[in-house]
Design a protein around this motif. Structure first.
Motif, mmCIF file in Angstrom:
data_model
loop_
_atom_site.group_PDB
_atom_site.id
_atom_site.type_symbol
_atom_site.label_atom_id
_atom_site.label_comp_id
_atom_site.label_asym_id
_atom_site.label_seq_id
_atom_site.Cartn_x
_atom_site.Cartn_y
_atom_site.Cartn_z
ATOM 1 N N THR A 42 54.412 28.882 43.296
ATOM 2 C CA THR A 42 55.105 28.584 44.547
ATOM 3 C C THR A 42 54.817 29.652 45.588
ATOM 4 O O THR A 42 54.537 29.347 46.757
ATOM 5 C CB THR A 42 56.617 28.473 44.312
ATOM 6 N N VAL A 43 54.850 30.904 45.181
ATOM 7 C CA VAL A 43 54.568 32.006 46.095
ATOM 8 C C VAL A 43 53.130 31.923 46.595
ATOM 9 O O VAL A 43 52.851 32.087 47.795
ATOM 10 C CB VAL A 43 54.832 33.361 45.407
ATOM 11 N N LEU A 44 52.204 31.674 45.691
ATOM 12 C CA LEU A 44 50.793 31.601 46.065
ATOM 13 C C LEU A 44 50.535 30.465 47.053
ATOM 14 O O LEU A 44 49.845 30.640 48.064
ATOM 15 C CB LEU A 44 49.934 31.418 44.817
ATOM 16 N N LEU A 70 37.166 36.576 36.005
ATOM 17 C CA LEU A 70 37.019 37.584 37.052
ATOM 18 C C LEU A 70 37.848 38.814 36.710
ATOM 19 O O LEU A 70 38.963 38.699 36.181
ATOM 20 C CB LEU A 70 37.467 37.020 38.400
ATOM 21 N N PRO A 71 37.354 39.999 37.013
ATOM 22 C CA PRO A 71 38.112 41.217 36.729
ATOM 23 C C PRO A 71 39.358 41.303 37.602
ATOM 24 O O PRO A 71 39.333 40.931 38.782
ATOM 25 C CB PRO A 71 37.126 42.340 37.052
ATOM 26 N N VAL A 72 40.429 41.782 37.012
ATOM 27 C CA VAL A 72 41.686 41.957 37.737
ATOM 28 C C VAL A 72 41.687 43.349 38.357
ATOM 29 O O VAL A 72 41.468 44.338 37.654
ATOM 30 C CB VAL A 72 42.893 41.785 36.792
ATOM 31 N N PRO A 73 41.903 43.478 39.649
ATOM 32 C CA PRO A 73 41.879 44.801 40.276
ATOM 33 C C PRO A 73 43.021 45.675 39.773
ATOM 34 O O PRO A 73 44.077 45.175 39.367
ATOM 35 C CB PRO A 73 42.024 44.491 41.766
ATOM 36 N N ASP A 74 42.798 46.959 39.804
ATOM 37 C CA ASP A 74 43.798 47.923 39.344
ATOM 38 C C ASP A 74 44.852 48.106 40.428
ATOM 39 O O ASP A 74 44.873 49.104 41.145
ATOM 40 C CB ASP A 74 43.116 49.254 39.008
ATOM 41 N N LEU A 75 45.705 47.106 40.551
ATOM 42 C CA LEU A 75 46.735 47.093 41.576
ATOM 43 C C LEU A 75 48.059 46.658 40.968
ATOM 44 O O LEU A 75 48.092 45.948 39.957
ATOM 45 C CB LEU A 75 46.366 46.114 42.704
ATOM 46 N N ASP A 133 42.128 28.890 44.067
ATOM 47 C CA ASP A 133 41.858 28.517 42.675
ATOM 48 C C ASP A 133 41.313 29.704 41.887
ATOM 49 O O ASP A 133 41.667 29.899 40.720
ATOM 50 C CB ASP A 133 40.859 27.354 42.633
ATOM 51 N N LEU A 134 40.501 30.526 42.543
ATOM 52 C CA LEU A 134 39.964 31.710 41.871
ATOM 53 C C LEU A 134 41.051 32.746 41.610
ATOM 54 O O LEU A 134 40.930 33.546 40.676
ATOM 55 C CB LEU A 134 38.855 32.338 42.708
ATOM 56 N N GLY A 135 42.105 32.762 42.437
ATOM 57 C CA GLY A 135 43.198 33.690 42.163
ATOM 58 C C GLY A 135 43.716 34.475 43.339
ATOM 59 O O GLY A 135 44.517 35.405 43.152
ATOM 60 N N VAL A 136 43.343 34.121 44.582
ATOM 61 C CA VAL A 136 43.796 34.880 45.746
ATOM 62 C C VAL A 136 44.321 33.919 46.810
ATOM 63 O O VAL A 136 43.620 32.987 47.214
ATOM 64 C CB VAL A 136 42.663 35.744 46.334
ATOM 65 N N ALA A 137 45.546 34.167 47.237
ATOM 66 C CA ALA A 137 46.126 33.410 48.344
ATOM 67 C C ALA A 137 45.972 34.235 49.614
ATOM 68 O O ALA A 137 46.566 35.310 49.739
ATOM 69 C CB ALA A 137 47.600 33.117 48.076
ATOM 70 N N ILE A 141 47.919 39.666 51.407
ATOM 71 C CA ILE A 141 47.471 38.585 50.536
ATOM 72 C C ILE A 141 48.264 38.620 49.234
ATOM 73 O O ILE A 141 49.049 39.542 48.987
ATOM 74 C CB ILE A 141 45.961 38.685 50.250
ATOM 75 N N ARG A 142 48.067 37.632 48.384
ATOM 76 C CA ARG A 142 48.677 37.636 47.049
ATOM 77 C C ARG A 142 47.572 37.366 46.017
ATOM 78 O O ARG A 142 46.692 36.531 46.242
ATOM 79 C CB ARG A 142 49.771 36.580 46.931
ATOM 80 N N ILE A 143 47.630 38.087 44.899
ATOM 81 C CA ILE A 143 46.597 38.038 43.873
ATOM 82 C C ILE A 143 47.232 37.606 42.558
ATOM 83 O O ILE A 143 48.246 38.180 42.134
ATOM 84 C CB ILE A 143 45.926 39.419 43.710
ATOM 85 N N SER A 144 46.622 36.624 41.904
ATOM 86 C CA SER A 144 47.118 36.111 40.628
ATOM 87 C C SER A 144 46.225 36.586 39.483
ATOM 88 O O SER A 144 45.102 36.092 39.321
ATOM 89 C CB SER A 144 47.146 34.575 40.641
#
Length: 510
Positions: free
Chosen positions: A431-433, A416-421, A371-375, A404-407
């Protein structure tokens, strides 16, 4: 019933009897072959019964089992499939009425495109699995004490992959020398590379630096077969002695300290286990991001830090140093940390109430992270659980951030800050997550701990009331459960990336 040995089964037996083998394992290997054949055949039947294979035209369920109508006009029959079963319940499949008890011979008889290579992998998987089982000590005793010992107890490999023990390119002697289930101590090598030719992320330790060079730890198999330095020992330094972990190419130094993930350019199960330059490039940023995320979980999830990573700009010569999971267990209080893959070997997995509590912990934490944004790819190797002295599951530890996967959209929704990736780690595709998490955690780790659809359904039902009522939770509890289509992927070598199947949800029957 004695079956004629396949080529791989014969080759292992011959090597065990030869001068480079271990003749003492011969009788145990022969005794283990029937069980290994059934274990691989059971895993193969899961794929044939459940995956979207293009040459399966129709599946007909009856009281006696399942019949597959194939595009070739043939029919394949077997017992009622349980996609979450881990016990080897398939000892025979019928192809046009003819019995097959060896997975490799069945696939060869099916005459599939790319089937010849897959049959060879299945043959190797069966023989290696029998070899893995042959040298195991009798009885469980009190169980291991060190975390690495628990990892080495996972003898059968992937709980659902037909190639659970496929190790092409490894001789019997090399399996005995390097594979974790044989409990060896492995001496890593150190390859000196000019610092200017390396990409380094994080802090690379001073003992592995010298006069403008980086000492890159390498697996001895990699040095021998890929880096071609085995014939010239002067080109490689002796490194630390280490215990191989479940992943085989990741090792725990015998004297303690960070775990060492090495490049191993061999195809184990489905993937070649090298280390991409991308993984090293993203290692430090990804680890820092994961640490900040874990702070939102109130101590229920710890993510092991990536302490350093290096590559000589080659996927074949690279390494990652990772914080050991046991750093998050209080040994003084009697706490232990176990990989989830090892839970099925403990008495806890036989307790429905214990499994329900563990499922509630694992689902609530991992769904919160989603839910926070990381699978997370929370399969039984990456996900570990810290147990109290009495066996109560206390908190989770997660390792290996490479897949992992990051949304970004979900992160932003929570401020939350989005990492520089950039690159394959980043996606907002729900679906991917969900496939990433549900396929690894539910259809994988929880399913294999439960050991059957009925037991998994009971575990999910008991855990459901404690889960946050999010869209992800509803999808998990009411829809089919995704899993990687492992057999389809091995029969589709020209198709990049993961392919998926939908399994019946044991909570809903569909």
């Amino acid at each position: 019933m004695n079956l004629p040995a396949t080529p791989a089964e014969e080759a292992v037996a011959a090597e065990l009897a030869g001068p480079a083998g271990s003749a003492a394992l011969g009788p145990g290997y022969a005794a283990a072959l029937p069980g290994a054949r059934a274990a691989v055949l059971t895993r193969l039947w899961r794929g044939l019964a459940c995956e979207p294979l293009p040459w399966v035209e129709r599946r007909e369920r009856g009281s006696g089992g399942l019949r597959l109508r194939l595009a070739s006009g043939a029919r394949l029959e077997g017992p009622p499939p349980d996609p979450y079963a881990t016990a080897p319940y398939v000892t025979e499949l019928l192809l046009d009425g003819r019995p097959y008890r060896q997975a490799a011979r069945l696939v060869a008889a099916l005459g599939l495109s790319h089937g010849e290579g897959f049959a060879a992998e299945l043959d190797g998987s069966t023989a290696s699995l029998a070899l893995s089982r042959a040298g195991q000590p009798r009885g469980d005793g009190a169980g291991p004490s060190a975390a690495w010992e628990w990892e080495q107890r996972v003898v059968d490999g992937h709980p659902y992959h037909p190639n659970c023990r496929s190790r092409p390119g490894f001789t019997v002697a090399e399996q005995l020398a390097y594979a974790p289930e044989h409990r060896p101590v492995v001496t890593l090598g150190l390859v000196p590379v000019p610092a200017g030719e390396c990409l380094v992320a994080g802090d690379w330790p001073a003992p592995w630096r010298e006069a403008g060079r980086i000492l890159v730890p390498v697996h001895p198999w990699q040095a021998e077969h890929v880096l071609k330095q085995g014939a010239d020992p002067s080109g490689i330094r002796p490194g630390p002695a280490a215990h191989p972990l479940m992943a085989l190419r990741t090792l725990a130094p015998a004297d303690g300290g960070p775990h060492v993930k090495t490049a191993l350019s061999a195809r184990l199960t489905s993937s070649v286990r090298d280390i991409s330059v991308y993984s090293v490039e993203t290692a430090a940023v990804l680890s820092a991001f994961a640490q900040s995320l874990s702070e939102r979980l109130e101590g229920r999830l710890h993510i092991t830090r990536t302490l350093g990573a290096v590559t000589a700009h080659s996927a074949d010569l690279a390494a990652v140093l990772r914080e050991p999971p046991e750093a998050y267990a209080d040994s003084g209080a009697g706490e232990r940390v176990l990989p989830v893959a090892a839970l099925a070997l403990t008495p806890y997995a036989r307790s429905a109430s214990w499994r329900a509590g563990f499922a509630r912990l694992a689902l609530s934490v991992c769904l919160r992270v989603l839910d926070l944004g990381v699978a997370l790819e929370a399969h039984g190797q990456n996900l570990l659980v810290v147990l109290a002295a009495d066996g109560t599951p206390l908190r989770l530890v997660y390792r290996d951030l490479a897949d992992i996967r990051i949304s970004p959209a979900r992160l932003a929704r929570h401020g939350l800050p989005v990492p520089d990736l950039s690159g394959r780690l980043i996606t907002d595709d729900e679906t991917v997550l969900r496939r990433k998490l549900f396929g690894s955690l539910v259809a994988g780790a929880l399913g294999s701990t439960a050991g059957s659809a009925a037991a998994l359904g009971a575990d999910l039902s008991a855990a459901a009331s404690g889960l946050a009522p999010t869209a992800d939770t509803r999808a998990l509890l009411t829809g089919p459960l995704p899993t990687k289509a492992l057999t389809l992927m091995r029969l589709s070598p020209g198709t990049p990336g993961d392919q998926w199947a939908d399994l019946d949800n044991p909570l809903t029957g569909g």
